[in-house]
Design an enzyme around this catalytic site. Structure first.
Site, PDB file in Angstrom:
ATOM      1  N   GLN A   7       0.839  -1.207   0.000  1.00  0.00           N
ATOM      2  CA  GLN A   7       0.000   0.000   0.000  1.00  0.00           C
ATOM      3  C   GLN A   7       0.871   1.253   0.000  1.00  0.00           C
ATOM      4  OE1 GLN A   7      -3.005   0.801  -0.501  1.00  0.00           O
ATOM      5  NE2 GLN A   7      -4.078  -1.144  -0.428  1.00  0.00           N
ATOM      6  N   SER A   8       1.966   1.215  -0.742  1.00  0.00           N
ATOM      7  CA  SER A   8       2.901   2.344  -0.747  1.00  0.00           C
ATOM      8  C   SER A   8       2.268   3.622  -1.306  1.00  0.00           C
ATOM      9  CB  SER A   8       4.110   1.964  -1.610  1.00  0.00           C
ATOM     10  OG  SER A   8       4.896   3.100  -1.866  1.00  0.00           O
ATOM     11  N   ASN A   9       2.339   4.697  -0.513  1.00  0.00           N
ATOM     12  CA  ASN A   9       1.926   6.013  -1.026  1.00  0.00           C
ATOM     13  C   ASN A   9       2.909   6.474  -2.093  1.00  0.00           C
ATOM     14  OD1 ASN A   9      -0.307   6.605   0.841  1.00  0.00           O
ATOM     15  ND2 ASN A   9       1.302   6.576   2.401  1.00  0.00           N
TER      16      ASN A   9
END
Ligand SMILES: Cc1ncc(COP(=O)(O)O)c(C=O)c1O
Length: 334
Positions: free
Chosen positions: A80-82
Site C-alpha cells: 500500500q505504498s503512497n
C-alpha cells in the site's frame, strides 16, 4: 538565505503536477483541545491520485526523467505504498509508463493505493514477503530488463528518497519559510512523519539554505535504518551536493524519535489511531494509521509531556488513502 543555492534549486527540472504552495493553516479546534497553538502544512490537500509528501519528490524525479528523454519510471514500496502510487500517477500524468515492485502478494480485491496504481496503468509486480533492500535491488533488475527491451527507464528507490527526490523537501522548506514570514509566525518546531528519510533530509537542506534555526523533529514510523541519524545526515549531504551547497550538518544535529513506532512499520498503534480520531473530530482532516497518524501521535505526546510548546507546525505528509484499505480501516469501524 543563500540565494545562489536557492537559484540552483529553482533551476532543477521539475514536472509541475501539484498545487503549490500547499495550504498552511492554524488548527483552531485542535489547538484548543490540546492547549497548544498548532499549525498544519497541508501536503494532504492535493489532487487525489497525487496526494502526499511524495509528490514533491516525484516532481523533481519525473522532471529529470523527462529532461533526459526517459519513457518509464521504475519504483518500489510496500503493497500500500503512497510513494509508489504517487510515482505511478505522476508518470501517467506526463505520459510516461511505470513499473512498480511492491512487497506482498496481490490481494483480492485490490483497494486504496493499490487500486489507484492499477487505475493509472502501472505494471505492478508483486515481490512477496521481502525487505526494503530486496525491493531496491529488484528495481535495478527491472531497469536492466527494460534496457534490454530498448526502453528508457528512470528509477526511484523506496520512498523516492534519492538525493534528487529529497531536494523536493528543500524546496518545501523554503515554501514554508515564506509562509512563516507572511504570517509572522515563529514556531518552536516543525514535526513530521519519517520513514525513508528523504523528507527529513530535504527539510534539513532547505533549513540550511534559508539560514533558519527552527527545530525539525522527525517521528520515525519505519525504523528502516540501523543508524537513522547517520543515514539521513548522509542523504542530506548527498542532496546538498547536487546543488553545490556546502551543508554543515552532523548526525548529532538531527532530532528523531522512535517512540511512536510501536510493534513496527505499518502496525497500527492505539496512540496513532487516537491521533487519527482526534484530527478528524476536531478539524475534519484525515490522517492514516501507518504514517501521519503515528507522526501526529508523536506531536500529541510531546505536547502532553511538556516537551514541546506552541506554536508548532505539524507537516501533514498525507497517507489518508490507506483509510480506504479494509485492513487499515478496521480499527475505525463504527
Ligand atoms: C504519508 C507519508 N508520510 C510520511 C512518509 C515518510 O517520508 P520519508 O519516506 O521521506 O521519510 C511517507 C513515506 O512513505 C508517507 O507515505
Amino acid at each position: 538565505m543563500d540565494s545562489a543555492a536557492l537559484g540552483r534549486l529553482n533551476d532543477l527540472p521539475r514536472a509541475r503536477l501539484g498545487c503549490w504552495p500547499s495550504l498552511f493553516q492554524q488548527a483552531e479546534r485542535l489547538s484548543e483541545e490540546l492547549g497548544c497553538e498548532i499549525w498544519l502544512k497541508r501536503d494532504d490537500a492535493q489532487p487525489p491520485a497525487l496526494v502526499g509528501n511524495k509528490l514533491r519528490k516525484f516532481e523533481l524525479v519525473i522532471g529529470r526523467a523527462q529532461a533526459e528523454g526517459r519513457d518509464t519510471l521504475v519504483t518500489t514500496g510496500a503493497l500500500q505504498s503512497n510513494s509508489a502510487r504517487v510515482g505511478a500517477a505522476a508518470a501517467a500524468a506526463v505520459g510516461m509508463r511505470s513499473v512498480l515492485v511492491l512487497s506482498g502478494q496481490e490481494p483480492e480485491p485490490v483497494s486504496a493505493n493499490l487500486l489507484i496504481d492499477h487505475l493509472v496503468g502501472a505494471d505492478v509486480r508483486y515481490a512477496g514477503d521481502v525487505d526494503w533492500n530486496y525491493l531496491n535491488t529488484a528495481v535495478n533488475d527491472i531497469v536492466s530488463e527494460l534496457h534490454r527491451k530498448e526502453r528508457k527507464p528512470f528509477s526511484a528507490p523506496v520512498g523516492c528518497s534519492s538525493p534528487l527526490g529529497s531536494l523536493g523537501f528543500a524546496l518545501a522548506f523554503l515554501e514554508l519559510h515564506q509562509q512563516l514570514q507572511i504570517t509572522g509566525l515563529e514556531p518552536s518546531a516543525i514535526v513530521h512523519t519519517s520513514t525513508s528519510g528523504g523528507t527529513h533530509a530535504g527539510l534539513l537542506v532547505g533549513r540550511a539554505v534559508a539560514d533558519s534555526d527552527v527545530d525539525i523533529i522527525a517521528v520515525d514510523v519505519g525504523a528502516i535504518y540501523s543508524d537513522p541519524a547517520a543515514s539521513i545526515a548522509g542523504l542530506a549531504h548527498e542532496a546538498a551536493s547536487l546543488i553545490d551547497f556546502d551543508l554543515k550538518l552532523a548526525p548529532e544535529d538531527l532530532r528523531i524519535t522512535t517512540d511512536q513506532l510501536g510493534p513496527g512499520y505499518a502496525v497500527p498503534t492505539e496512540a496513532g489511531n487516537e491521533a487519527v480520531r482526534l484530527m478528524a473530530r476536531t478539524e475534519a482532516i484525515l490522517l492514516d494509521p501507518v504514517y501521519s497518524g503515528k507522526g501526529f501521535g508523536g506531536l500529541v505526546s510531546m505536547i502532553r509531556s511538556g516537551e514541546l510548546e506552541g506554536p508548532v507546525v505539524f507537516w501533514h505528509t498525507g497517507g489518508q488513502v490507506a483509510l480506504f484499505d479494509p485492513e487499515f480501516a478496521a480499527p475505525f469501524q463504527p
